[in-house]
Design a protein around this motif. Structure first.
Motif, PDB file in Angstrom:
ATOM      1  N   GLN A   1     -17.594 -57.547 131.199  1.00 27.37           N
ATOM      2  CA  GLN A   1     -17.812 -58.685 132.101  1.00 27.37           C
ATOM      3  C   GLN A   1     -17.726 -58.296 133.574  1.00 27.37           C
ATOM      4  N   GLY A   2     -17.479 -57.017 133.855  1.00 27.50           N
ATOM      5  CA  GLY A   2     -17.420 -56.557 135.236  1.00 27.50           C
ATOM      6  C   GLY A   2     -16.054 -56.661 135.874  1.00 27.50           C
ATOM      7  N   ARG A   3     -15.007 -56.845 135.068  1.00 27.52           N
ATOM      8  CA  ARG A   3     -13.654 -57.015 135.603  1.00 27.52           C
ATOM      9  C   ARG A   3     -12.906 -55.689 135.582  1.00 27.52           C
ATOM     10  N   LYS A   4     -12.211 -55.390 136.671  1.00 24.98           N
ATOM     11  CA  LYS A   4     -11.390 -54.185 136.754  1.00 24.98           C
ATOM     12  C   LYS A   4     -10.104 -54.409 135.975  1.00 24.98           C
ATOM     13  N   ARG A   5      -9.814 -53.511 135.050  1.00 21.78           N
ATOM     14  CA  ARG A   5      -8.602 -53.623 134.248  1.00 21.78           C
ATOM     15  C   ARG A   5      -7.357 -53.270 135.056  1.00 21.78           C
ATOM     16  N   LYS A   6      -6.219 -53.746 134.588  1.00 19.63           N
ATOM     17  CA  LYS A   6      -4.918 -53.324 135.085  1.00 19.63           C
ATOM     18  C   LYS A   6      -4.341 -52.319 134.103  1.00 19.63           C
ATOM     19  N   PHE A   7      -3.194 -51.742 134.440  1.00 16.23           N
ATOM     20  CA  PHE A   7      -2.528 -50.857 133.487  1.00 16.23           C
ATOM     21  C   PHE A   7      -2.086 -51.653 132.273  1.00 16.23           C
ATOM     22  N   GLY A   8      -2.231 -51.059 131.098  1.00 17.00           N
ATOM     23  CA  GLY A   8      -1.772 -51.712 129.877  1.00 17.00           C
ATOM     24  C   GLY A   8      -2.588 -51.288 128.677  1.00 17.00           C
ATOM     25  N   GLY A   9      -2.029 -51.481 127.510  1.00 12.16           N
ATOM     26  CA  GLY A   9      -2.717 -51.079 126.294  1.00 12.16           C
ATOM     27  C   GLY A   9      -2.883 -49.576 126.243  1.00 12.16           C
TER      28      GLY A   9
ATOM     29  N   CYS B   1     -10.993 -44.583 132.366  1.00 12.39           N
ATOM     30  CA  CYS B   1     -12.419 -44.375 132.581  1.00 12.39           C
ATOM     31  C   CYS B   1     -12.768 -42.928 132.249  1.00 12.39           C
ATOM     32  N   PRO B   2     -13.715 -42.695 131.342  1.00 14.38           N
ATOM     33  CA  PRO B   2     -14.029 -41.314 130.958  1.00 14.38           C
ATOM     34  C   PRO B   2     -14.688 -40.508 132.076  1.00 14.38           C
ATOM     35  N   ASN B   3     -15.188 -41.195 133.110  1.00 16.98           N
ATOM     36  CA  ASN B   3     -15.819 -40.496 134.230  1.00 16.98           C
ATOM     37  C   ASN B   3     -14.965 -40.537 135.497  1.00 16.98           C
ATOM     38  N   SER B   4     -13.682 -40.876 135.328  1.00 25.50           N
ATOM     39  CA  SER B   4     -12.750 -40.826 136.447  1.00 25.50           C
ATOM     40  C   SER B   4     -12.381 -39.376 136.756  1.00 25.50           C
ATOM     41  N   PRO B   5     -12.622 -38.901 137.969  1.00 26.97           N
ATOM     42  CA  PRO B   5     -12.205 -37.535 138.307  1.00 26.97           C
ATOM     43  C   PRO B   5     -10.704 -37.331 138.142  1.00 26.97           C
ATOM     44  N   THR B   6      -9.927 -38.364 138.449  1.00 29.46           N
ATOM     45  CA  THR B   6      -8.470 -38.260 138.314  1.00 29.46           C
ATOM     46  C   THR B   6      -8.073 -38.070 136.861  1.00 29.46           C
ATOM     47  N   TYR B   7      -8.603 -38.915 135.974  1.00 34.03           N
ATOM     48  CA  TYR B   7      -8.250 -38.809 134.561  1.00 34.03           C
ATOM     49  C   TYR B   7      -8.634 -37.441 134.012  1.00 34.03           C
ATOM     50  N   ARG B   8      -9.838 -37.009 134.299  1.00 33.96           N
ATOM     51  CA  ARG B   8     -10.283 -35.728 133.750  1.00 33.96           C
ATOM     52  C   ARG B   8      -9.439 -34.567 134.282  1.00 33.96           C
TER      53      ARG B   8
ATOM     54  N   ARG C   1      -1.343 -45.286 141.381  1.00 39.18           N
ATOM     55  CA  ARG C   1      -1.712 -44.452 142.530  1.00 39.18           C
ATOM     56  C   ARG C   1      -3.199 -44.122 142.571  1.00 39.18           C
ATOM     57  N   HIS C   2      -3.839 -44.128 141.405  1.00 37.82           N
ATOM     58  CA  HIS C   2      -5.253 -43.712 141.319  1.00 37.82           C
ATOM     59  C   HIS C   2      -6.030 -44.733 140.494  1.00 37.82           C
ATOM     60  N   PRO C   3      -6.349 -45.882 141.071  1.00 36.49           N
ATOM     61  CA  PRO C   3      -7.011 -46.938 140.287  1.00 36.49           C
ATOM     62  C   PRO C   3      -8.371 -46.556 139.736  1.00 36.49           C
ATOM     63  N   ASP C   4      -8.920 -45.407 140.165  1.00 31.91           N
ATOM     64  CA  ASP C   4     -10.199 -44.989 139.584  1.00 31.91           C
ATOM     65  C   ASP C   4     -10.081 -44.653 138.096  1.00 31.91           C
ATOM     66  N   VAL C   5      -8.843 -44.466 137.594  1.00 29.09           N
ATOM     67  CA  VAL C   5      -8.679 -44.168 136.170  1.00 29.09           C
ATOM     68  C   VAL C   5      -8.853 -45.421 135.311  1.00 29.09           C
ATOM     69  N   LEU C   6      -8.822 -46.606 135.911  1.00 29.04           N
ATOM     70  CA  LEU C   6      -8.894 -47.849 135.154  1.00 29.04           C
ATOM     71  C   LEU C   6     -10.340 -48.257 134.903  1.00 29.04           C
TER      72      LEU C   6
END
Length: 691
Positions: free
Chosen positions: A102-110, A115-122, A92-97
């Motif tokens: 290499q500049g690639r956006k991760r998917k969910f996993g691991g 992202c430590p600067n994601s407003p959603t995660y924080r 729902r909030h891909p900003d947490v990824l």
């Protein structure tokens, strides 16, 4: 003391009852009691269970776990679960990824994919920490808080790019200052707008983890990444402290983990904790050094051994079993160097996923009739016997080795002079030289007060931060012995070269200047030729990797190079400065030279080995209430004998006077004696103990 509810060393580890049916819990409780386990780290990766959706929380299962522990006389090291965000959050909030190097956006996993600067995660991490603290603040099982888990990793997303620019504005104040700090006139990189600055990954300035066009940019982004993760920790720490101001808060560090500046992190941790996972072939002195480093993060205060494996690990290429006795031996090595807990990952082996073959107190067979369980139960009984005798004791040291994360980053971001220079390995050479002699040292940061030491060693002090040269001068002026090495004093904290000749700001105290630096090819060596005997040192010794071509400016020349066009130039110097001496080693010597030199420098200051022991027998000492506790640790696969009669000590676990101590293979003995009085330099050991 970590917590007065349990006035003994915590014994236990990571426990994941949510992965098991409830009848298994009762069997676990029975076996924990058999093993003497009294602390369980719970809730480490339970965020998805605690918060099924954005506005829904469910603590019923955790309530049962906490109550179950209390009913069975166990305490909880309660984690906040924020080390792995739920799948719904990523969906729902891909900003947490994170965006990778290499500049690639991760998917969910691991895990550690937030992202430590994601407003959603924080937002959600802070909320969860607060709800946990409010709910369990009065629970009788709560002993200590464990925030997230093994912080690490980098992100290069747009949120991080924006936060990096803000970080730079706060650090430098203006773009002009940034351009100067990064020397951006090189290659036409001058910035005229903050938005022009982008993270230095493979799409911009770097083409590998340590290969970069602009060291200043990459160095600052590494600082920024460490600070960003630290801010996440601090936000959770603040929430926990609102409701439980008297409960200690920690997060598990990972020893010499490069991406995070642990000296900076430790300032915000109530107690340092770390996870110790040496390989079967890791030098035992390297593990000892890391324990000492973890102790040094908070000025010598005891730390928590949060994780180790009871037997084998699961992620190394060759996951060897710990041989009989080694788990106990390595546990006591941690205690000897400042640990006030002995804890494991894990208490019961998982049935699936990537850690199902990682060692545990309770193996897959599910009962107590295993070698590993018997060894764990023996150690548990011994820790009960020790009680609180060692809690809050300190490790007195009169020698120190400087370790600095920012210097580490800068050394290995450097565009030369050799790829062979590995900062931690070079520091370890100096540590090992004293370890082999049973001379105890502190591992300290550049902020540490030097006045409590007689000898301070700063290997490869490439980066000299503002004010540090003056601190060194004052230390030596007052009678201390300082030693540094090749490739030191080269740059300031922005990785800008200090002009006027190496070693820059250290030139005055060292009494030398370096004209050139020669990088030797693999397998090539030069020679250290002694000009006079120095203790046990005489004749010639090999040196390698880098050779500084130095000139004396008043320093005494102790040894010269033996080969190449710089044959006869100084390689080892000692400069009298005030009441003390500053030494310089212009190359990387063979171990026998380092052992001879460092032991002589210590001997000159009245620092003697704790005990004379056979090779492979480690000695360390803790002190409390006028008593010294000596740990004799046999890392050999054969029995060894140590003469400890001079200590006039008693065997803490076996009882009786200790004279000639027989150490079995991989054995450990703890001796108690009256505190020694050899710490004669004003303010030395007592200064260290009271910091």
């Amino acid at each position: 003391m970590i917590n007065k509810k349990l006035p003994k060393m915590f014994y236990g580890g990571d426990y994941n009852p949510e992965q098991w049916d409830k009848p298994v819990w009762d069997e676990d409780m029975r076996m924990f009691q058999l093993a003497g386990i009294d602390v369980a780290t719970v809730n480490v990766f339970s965020w998805a269970l605690l918060q099924p959706s954005e506005n829904e929380y469910n603590f019923e299962l955790l309530d049962e776990i906490m109550d179950k522990l209390h009913e069975n006389g166990l305490y909880a090291c309660l984690a906040t679960s924020t080390g792995a965000h739920p799948a719904w959050m990523a969906h729902r909030h891909p900003d947490v990824l994170r965006v990778d190097f290499q500049g690639r956006k991760r998917k969910f996993g691991g895990r550690h994919n937030s992202c430590p600067n994601s407003p959603t995660y924080r937002k959600y991490a802070r909320l969860l920490a607060g709800k946990l603290a409010e709910r369990y603040k009065d629970h009788p099982a709560l002993l200590v808080w464990h925030v997230s888990n093994e912080y690490g990793g980098e992100c290069y997303c747009d949120n991080c790019a924006e936060a990096f620019r803000v970080w730079l504005q706060q650090r430098y104040g203006s773009l002009e200052a940034v351009n100067k700090a990064w020397n951006t006139r090189f290659w036409g990189h001058t910035f005229y707008d903050w938005e022009e600055i982008v993270p230095p990954n493979e799409l911009s300035e770097q083409w590998g983890p340590t290969r970069t066009n602009f060291q200043g940019i990459s160095l600052d982004y590494t600082r920024f990444n460490s600070d960003s993760l630290l801010e996440c920790y601090k936000e959770e720490h603040e929430e926990l402290k609102k409701h439980t101001p008297d409960i200690m808060v920690t997060t598990n560090l990972m020893g010499t983990f490069k991406p995070l500046d642990y000296f900076k992190w430790a300032k915000h941790m109530d107690i340092v904790s770390w996870d110790n996972y040496p390989a079967a072939d890791t030098p035992v002195s390297r593990t000892a050094m890391t324990h000492d480093l973890m102790r040094g993060l908070k000025d010598g205060a005891p730390f928590m051994l949060m994780e180790q494996t009871p037997s084998q690990q699961n992620w190394q290429p060759y996951n060897s079993l710990k041989r009989p006795g080694v788990m106990r031996l390595w546990s006591y090595q941690a205690v000897a160097r400042g640990a006030d807990t002995v804890m494991f990952f894990q208490l019961r082996r998982s049935v699936g996923a990537c850690e199902k073959y990682h060692g545990a107190v309770i193996e897959h067979v599910g009962h107590e009739h295993t070698r590993v369980f018997r060894e764990c139960a023996q150690l548990g009984a011994e820790l009960q016997q020790l009680g609180d005798s060692l809690l809050d004791s300190r490790v007195p040291s009169r020698a120190a080795i400087v370790f600095d994360w920012e210097n580490w980053w800068a050394v290995e971001f450097s565009s030369g002079p050799t790829v062979a220079l590995q900062y931690v390995e070079e520091v370890h050479k100096y540590y090992d030289a004293l370890y082999q002699a049973n001379i105890q040292v502190d591992m300290i940061g550049t902020d540490a007060d030097l006045s409590g030491y007689d000898v301070v060693i700063a290997p490869v002090l490439y980066m000299v931060k503002s004010g540090y040269a003056q601190k060194v001068e004052e230390f030596v002026q007052g009678g201390g012995t300082f030693l540094t090495t090749f490739f030191s004093g080269i740059v300031n904290e922005n990785d800008i070269v200090t002009l006027g000749g190496y070693p820059g700001e250290l030139r005055k105290v060292l009494g030398i200047w370096a004209e050139e630096i020669d990088a030797l090819l693999p397998g090539k060596q030069n020679r250290i030729v002694m000009k006079k005997e120095l203790g046990s040192l005489q004749g010639e010794y090999a040196c390698e990797m880098l050779c500084d071509l130095i000139h004396s400016e008043g320093a005494e020349i102790i040894a010269e190079y033996g080969d190449d066009f710089y044959q006869g130039m100084p390689v080892v110097t000692a400069n009298t400065f005030g009441q003390g001496q500053a030494w310089y080693l212009a190359s990387s010597p063979e171990p026998s030279f380092l052992q001879g030199l460092l032991q002589q420098l210590c001997r000159d200051k009245g620092i003697e080995p704790l005990l004379e022991t056979p090779a492979g027998v480690e000695v360390s000492r803790r002190r409390k209430d006028g008593k010294d506790y000596y740990f004799l640790l046999n890392h050999n696969a054969a029995p060894q004998t140590v003469d400890a009669a001079a200590l006039d000590a008693v065997d803490v676990l076996a009882g009786g006077k200790a004279g000639i101590v027989e150490l079995p293979a991989h054995g450990a003995v703890i001796l108690q004696a009256a505190a020694s009085a050899e710490d004669t330099r004003s303010g030395s050991a007592q200064g260290v103990l009271s910091r």
